[in-house]
Design a protein around this motif. Sequence first.
Motif: not given
Length: 106
Positions: A22-23, A28-34, A42-53
């Motif tokens: 976790i970092v 982040h390109s949105s201008g908000m830290p993520h 890979e977890p069950p939801h199929g996304h090896k990486s996730v990001a949230v603002a």
Amino acid sequence: MARFNLKQIKLHVPEYGTDATIVVNEAHSSGMPHLETVYDKEPPHGHKSVAVAIPDDWTDQDLAELIFIKMQAHPTRNWPAWEIPAMDHGAFRLYRFWKGEQPPKD
């Protein structure tokens, strides 16, 4: 100047039976830290990486509380705390659900 001291955490994610890194990405390109998580497998939801603002008023303490909160088992979902805003409420920003805060309206 960096806003967060928390830069990288490596931990085991029992909900997915894998390790993760976790970092805080303050550039982040949105201008908000993520908060960004990369899973070793890979977890069950199929996304090896996730990001949230990360909201403007959050501190390292808020992030640490979220990352290390002990979640109760739930019959219909099993994901780590940092995925709850997105998975339970479709929120693209974190919020303090464990303190009764409501999902953001974005």
